[in-house]
Design a protein around this motif. Structure first.
Motif, short mmCIF file in Angstrom:
data_model
loop_
_atom_site.label_atom_id
_atom_site.label_comp_id
_atom_site.label_asym_id
_atom_site.label_seq_id
_atom_site.Cartn_x
_atom_site.Cartn_y
_atom_site.Cartn_z
N ALA A 36 0.92 -1.08 0.14
CA ALA A 36 0.22 0.35 0.15
C ALA A 36 0.62 0.94 0.21
N GLN A 37 1.92 0.95 0.59
CA GLN A 37 2.83 2.29 0.26
C GLN A 37 3.26 2.56 -0.18
N THR A 38 3.63 1.85 -1.72
CA THR A 38 3.87 1.31 -2.80
C THR A 38 3.03 2.08 -3.18
N ALA A 39 2.24 2.23 -3.03
CA ALA A 39 0.96 2.26 -3.84
C ALA A 39 0.38 3.38 -3.83
N ALA A 40 0.73 4.53 -3.05
CA ALA A 40 0.19 5.22 -2.49
C ALA A 40 0.80 6.66 -2.95
N PRO A 41 0.44 7.80 -3.40
CA PRO A 41 1.19 8.93 -3.40
C PRO A 41 2.43 8.77 -2.30
N ALA A 42 3.50 9.56 -2.70
CA ALA A 42 4.35 10.13 -1.65
C ALA A 42 3.95 11.43 -0.49
N ASP A 43 3.36 12.28 -1.44
CA ASP A 43 2.74 13.18 -0.88
C ASP A 43 2.00 12.65 0.39
N ALA A 44 0.90 11.59 0.45
CA ALA A 44 -0.26 11.63 0.97
C ALA A 44 0.90 10.80 2.86
N LYS A 439 -6.74 23.11 -11.57
CA LYS A 439 -6.59 23.89 -12.01
C LYS A 439 -4.99 23.86 -11.73
N ALA A 440 -5.20 22.69 -10.99
CA ALA A 440 -2.84 22.51 -11.02
C ALA A 440 -2.72 21.30 -11.60
N ASN A 441 -3.87 20.83 -12.61
CA ASN A 441 -2.86 20.62 -13.70
C ASN A 441 -2.48 19.02 -13.10
N GLY A 442 -4.31 17.93 -12.66
CA GLY A 442 -4.02 17.15 -11.31
C GLY A 442 -3.30 16.50 -10.64
N LYS A 443 -2.53 17.91 -10.12
CA LYS A 443 -1.96 17.49 -8.77
C LYS A 443 -2.56 17.17 -8.04
N PRO A 444 -2.27 15.72 -6.94
CA PRO A 444 -2.67 15.45 -6.17
C PRO A 444 -3.45 15.72 -5.13
N GLN A 445 -4.43 16.65 -4.16
CA GLN A 445 -4.86 17.47 -2.95
C GLN A 445 -5.13 15.95 -1.81
N GLN A 446 -4.48 16.37 -0.21
CA GLN A 446 -4.86 15.51 0.77
C GLN A 446 -6.02 15.52 0.93
N ILE A 447 -6.73 14.57 0.83
CA ILE A 447 -7.80 14.73 2.17
C ILE A 447 -8.37 14.94 3.45
N PRO A 448 -8.47 15.25 4.20
CA PRO A 448 -8.36 15.78 5.27
C PRO A 448 -8.71 14.58 6.01
N ASP A 449 -8.32 14.12 7.19
CA ASP A 449 -8.87 12.42 7.78
C ASP A 449 -9.72 13.69 9.39
#
Length: 470
Positions: A36-44, A439-449
């Motif tokens: 899962a760590q490999t699959a998840a985005p680095a910033d997340a 707006k950020a050309n597809g940049k991942p946005q973190q979803i709050p917990d």
């Protein structure tokens, strides 16, 4: 001020700011597998929780207060509220005691339905755009149902909770990220539930797939998909269907997924989002916004007010949501181009896959040779609600009634609701975050917990056990 002029004014104000900056959009760190760590985005993966400090106590697992009769107040009596009142009146142990709408004819028609059902005449609030505050302040209302344009959802839910009322809101519960956090905080402080009334979570197919998934028939769950692909062009330009152009106006302000709940809610239930897994990031892309302008050119007369509008909302938005366990959810939104209705409603795991529209299934060892199987063969897996209410009244194939029945049952019996304010915030977060990602050309946005860590605890949801009546 007329309802339509108020809608135009408030819609413009509501769209002025999305509240995306400095609003705690980080994610809580989660203990996940190496895969899962490999699959998840680095910033997340690396983000620490930026959630604001909790002001109360969690509402996860908190039951309603038991009561013999549930007294309901309804705000908004247009297309949705005007039809849903019939279902509240059809559920045993429910009284509709107050109604609110600035269109007096609609309020009068709804009040007549209450009397015809054999209940006392309800209090009616039609004075102005703020008269709903009087309804929320009443001492004889237990639950407030909000079925107004999106522009008003946040303030009405907030007012209900501040007046000590539980509240259920039509989709989406709010349009800004800061508003979602405020609803979470208010629910925890006031000890009142604030719920997104997601009827699609109670669809017959959705509930069957939910039970099958939790029973392990799909194996280890890997991915899901949901959508709201519904050609609304004619309705959005119809001056009578929507009370003013409020829904179309949102297409002049946001570029992302304006209505993710119908697709995201059921899939989140399959994957136990907020109940053992968590949505951590969203990546969105959108097409050019051409459909509404083309429809206007072909159908609207010169001089119509719509010619002053510039549409920016993507005709089709496609988003990918990553979860803490590395699963992937695909969301789609398209109400601006010609196509058949579809919510996609798909779920896949290590043993097979279900896909809807049309419904079909492939599960090992039941199926082989790459040939789809008959989903009807799995009717034994229907949820107890659908077995008990085989032919429910109301629209959308009966899911509306199932939702109202179950919600009122939970309130009446003092049960924990099937979903809560954390689900409402999570299912709605793609509205502002998909806009930001596009707006950020597809940049991942973190979803709050929004649960502030409570998601790690397994707990019941829509896959409920039938309660015993007293």
């Amino acid at each position: 001020m007329s309802r339509r002029s108020a809608l135009r004014t408030t819609a413009g104000v509501a769209g002025a700011g999305l509240g995306l900056s400095a609003l705690g959009t980080g994610t809580a760190s989660a203990s996940v597998s190496e895969a899962a760590q490999t699959a998840a985005p680095a910033d997340a993966q690396s983000a620490e929780s930026a959630a604001p400090k909790r002001q109360g106590r969690t509402m996860a697992g908190v039951p309603f207060e038991r009561r013999s009769t549930v007294r309901v107040g309804i705000i908004g009596l247009g297309n949705r509220g005007g039809s849903m009142i019939d279902l509240f009146l059809a559920v045993p142990g429910v009284r509709v005691v107050a109604l609110c709408d600035t269109v007096r004819d609609k309020a009068a028609s709804a009040a007549a339905k209450v009397v015809k059902a054999g209940q006392p005449a309800p209090a009616v609030y039609t004075k102005d755009e703020h008269d709903y505050e009087q309804l929320c302040a009443r001492g004889d209302v237990d639950f407030v149902y909000v079925a107004t344009p999106w522009d008003f959802h946040f303030e009405m839910a907030k007012t209900a909770m501040l007046n000590g009322k539980h509240v259920g809101v039509e989709c989406p519960v709010a349009m800004r990220l800061d508003e979602l956090w405020k609803l979470v905080d208010l629910s925890e402080r006031t000890r009142r539930h604030c719920m997104q009334l997601e009827n699609c979570a109670y669809g017959k197919n959705e509930m069957r797939v939910l039970r099958m998934a939790h029973a392990g028939l799909f194996g280890d769950l890997l991915h899901g998909a949901g959508a709201y692909n519904h050609d609304l062009r004619g309705l959005m330009f119809d001056p009578d269907y929507y009370e003013g152009p409020w829904r179309r106006l949102w297409h002049t302000r946001l570029r992302g997924d304006l209505y993710p709940n119908h697709g995201f809610g059921p899939v989140a239930n399959y994957l136990d989002i907020n109940r053992g897994d968590r949505a951590v990031s969203i990546t969105s892309m959108g097409t050019p916004a051409l459909g509404l302008a083309q429809y206007r050119e072909e159908n609207m007369p010169p001089g119509d007010a719509s010619w002053k509008e510039t549409y920016v909302s993507s005709d089709r938005t496609i988003s990918l949501v990553q979860t803490a366990k590395g699963r992937v959810v695909r969301l789609e939104h398209d109400v601006s181009t010609p196509h058949p209705y579809s919510r996609i409603n798909s779920l896949g795991g290590t043993r097979g896959v279900f896909e809807d529209y049309p419904e079909r299934i492939y599960i090992e060892p039941d199926h082989a040779n790459d040939e789809w199987g008959d989903f009807a063969a799995y009717a034994d897996w229907d949820h107890w609600l659908w077995k008990e209410h085989a032919n429910p009244p109301g629209g959308h194939g009966g899911m509306d009634y199932i939702m109202v029945f179950r919600l009122m049952q939970c309130v009446r019996l003092g049960l924990v609701p099937d979903f809560d304010v954390y689900d409402a915030a999570t299912w709605t977060a793609p509205v502002p975050l998909s806009h930001a990602s596009i707006k950020a050309n597809g940049k991942p946005q973190q979803i709050p917990d929004f649960t502030r860590g409570e998601w790690k605890k397994s707990r019941p949801g829509t896959d409920s056990e039938k309660p015993s009546e007293p």
